[in-house]
Scaffold this motif. Structure first.
Motif, short mmCIF file in Angstrom:
data_model
loop_
_atom_site.label_atom_id
_atom_site.label_comp_id
_atom_site.label_asym_id
_atom_site.label_seq_id
_atom_site.Cartn_x
_atom_site.Cartn_y
_atom_site.Cartn_z
N LYS A 43 43.07 70.29 24.96
CA LYS A 43 42.61 68.95 25.34
C LYS A 43 41.26 69.04 26.04
N GLN A 44 40.57 67.91 26.04
CA GLN A 44 39.29 67.86 26.73
C GLN A 44 39.50 67.85 28.24
N ARG A 45 38.50 68.41 28.92
CA ARG A 45 38.53 68.34 30.37
C ARG A 45 38.38 66.89 30.80
N GLU A 46 39.13 66.48 31.82
CA GLU A 46 39.06 65.10 32.27
C GLU A 46 38.80 65.04 33.78
N LEU A 47 38.10 63.98 34.16
CA LEU A 47 37.85 63.76 35.57
C LEU A 47 39.14 63.31 36.24
N VAL A 48 39.43 63.93 37.37
CA VAL A 48 40.57 63.52 38.18
C VAL A 48 40.10 62.60 39.31
N ALA A 49 39.13 63.08 40.05
CA ALA A 49 38.61 62.30 41.18
C ALA A 49 37.26 62.87 41.59
N ALA A 50 36.40 61.98 42.10
CA ALA A 50 35.09 62.41 42.57
C ALA A 50 34.74 61.63 43.82
N ILE A 51 33.88 62.22 44.64
CA ILE A 51 33.46 61.57 45.88
C ILE A 51 31.99 61.88 46.11
N THR A 52 31.23 60.85 46.44
CA THR A 52 29.81 61.04 46.70
C THR A 52 29.59 61.44 48.16
N SER A 53 28.36 61.78 48.47
CA SER A 53 28.05 62.21 49.83
C SER A 53 28.15 61.06 50.83
N GLY A 65 46.83 56.19 43.34
CA GLY A 65 48.03 55.93 44.12
C GLY A 65 48.83 57.18 44.45
N ARG A 66 48.49 58.30 43.79
CA ARG A 66 49.20 59.56 44.05
C ARG A 66 48.25 60.63 44.61
N PHE A 67 47.02 60.65 44.15
CA PHE A 67 46.05 61.66 44.57
C PHE A 67 45.02 61.01 45.49
N ILE A 68 44.58 61.80 46.47
CA ILE A 68 43.54 61.34 47.39
C ILE A 68 42.46 62.40 47.47
N ILE A 69 41.22 61.96 47.28
CA ILE A 69 40.10 62.89 47.42
C ILE A 69 39.38 62.61 48.73
N SER A 70 38.97 63.66 49.40
CA SER A 70 38.23 63.51 50.66
C SER A 70 37.27 64.68 50.79
N ARG A 71 36.35 64.55 51.73
CA ARG A 71 35.41 65.65 51.93
C ARG A 71 35.02 65.76 53.39
N LEU A 80 41.58 67.74 47.54
CA LEU A 80 42.35 66.87 46.66
C LEU A 80 43.81 66.97 47.08
N GLN A 81 44.29 65.92 47.72
CA GLN A 81 45.69 65.84 48.11
C GLN A 81 46.47 65.24 46.95
N MET A 82 47.39 66.01 46.41
CA MET A 82 48.15 65.58 45.24
C MET A 82 49.60 65.36 45.64
N ASN A 83 50.05 64.13 45.55
CA ASN A 83 51.41 63.75 45.92
C ASN A 83 52.17 63.26 44.69
N SER A 84 53.47 63.23 44.80
CA SER A 84 54.32 62.74 43.71
C SER A 84 53.93 63.38 42.39
N LEU A 85 53.80 64.67 42.40
CA LEU A 85 53.33 65.38 41.22
C LEU A 85 54.32 65.27 40.06
N LYS A 86 53.76 65.19 38.86
CA LYS A 86 54.53 65.07 37.63
C LYS A 86 54.24 66.27 36.74
N PRO A 87 55.15 66.59 35.82
CA PRO A 87 54.88 67.70 34.90
C PRO A 87 53.57 67.53 34.14
N GLU A 88 53.21 66.30 33.83
CA GLU A 88 51.96 66.06 33.10
C GLU A 88 50.71 66.31 33.93
#
Length: 119
Positions: A43-53, A65-71, A80-88
């Motif tokens: 599969k192609q690489r996909e963006l999960v989350a990004a954060i600007t400066s 609603g499940r993942f939170i990005i912070s810097r 990248l805080q990943m909660n409620s993780l799924k097999p996918e």
């Protein structure tokens, strides 16, 4: 040149949580975007989350609603805080940093870290 070092991947059961970290070092400009991408074989690489400066975020619908990005700007580190993780969510997760100086754009990648969600 910029180096990105990721940590925090591993095996977790469905419904569990993981926290990925990516520390950047080297020639980092004050304005940049850091993010996480993921890829599974075939599969192609996909963006999960990004954060600007300045703290603006872009979160993929599949993880909203499940993942939170912070810097932490002082540490040049993105999380990248990943909660409620799924097999996918199983994939290789890679850290990315994009920055520019005028018309010159620079794109850097970490080595990737495996996240496996399985019982």
């Amino acid at each position: 040149q910029v180096q990105l070092v990721e940590s925090g991947g591993g095996l977790v059961q469905p419904g569990g949580s993981l926290r990925l970290s990516c520390a950047a070092s080297g020639s980092i400009f004050s304005i940049n975007t850091m993010g996480w991408y993921r890829q599974v074989p075939g599969k192609q690489r996909e963006l999960v989350a990004a954060i600007t400066s300045d703290g603006s975020t872009n979160i993929a619908d599949s993880v909203k609603g499940r993942f939170i990005i912070s810097r932490d700007k002082a540490k040049n580190t993105v999380y990248l805080q990943m909660n409620s993780l799924k097999p996918e969510d199983t994939a290789v997760y890679s850290c990315n940093l994009v920055q520019n100086r005028g018309l010159d754009w620079y794109d850097y990648w970490g080595q990737g870290t495996q996240v496996t969600v399985s019982s």
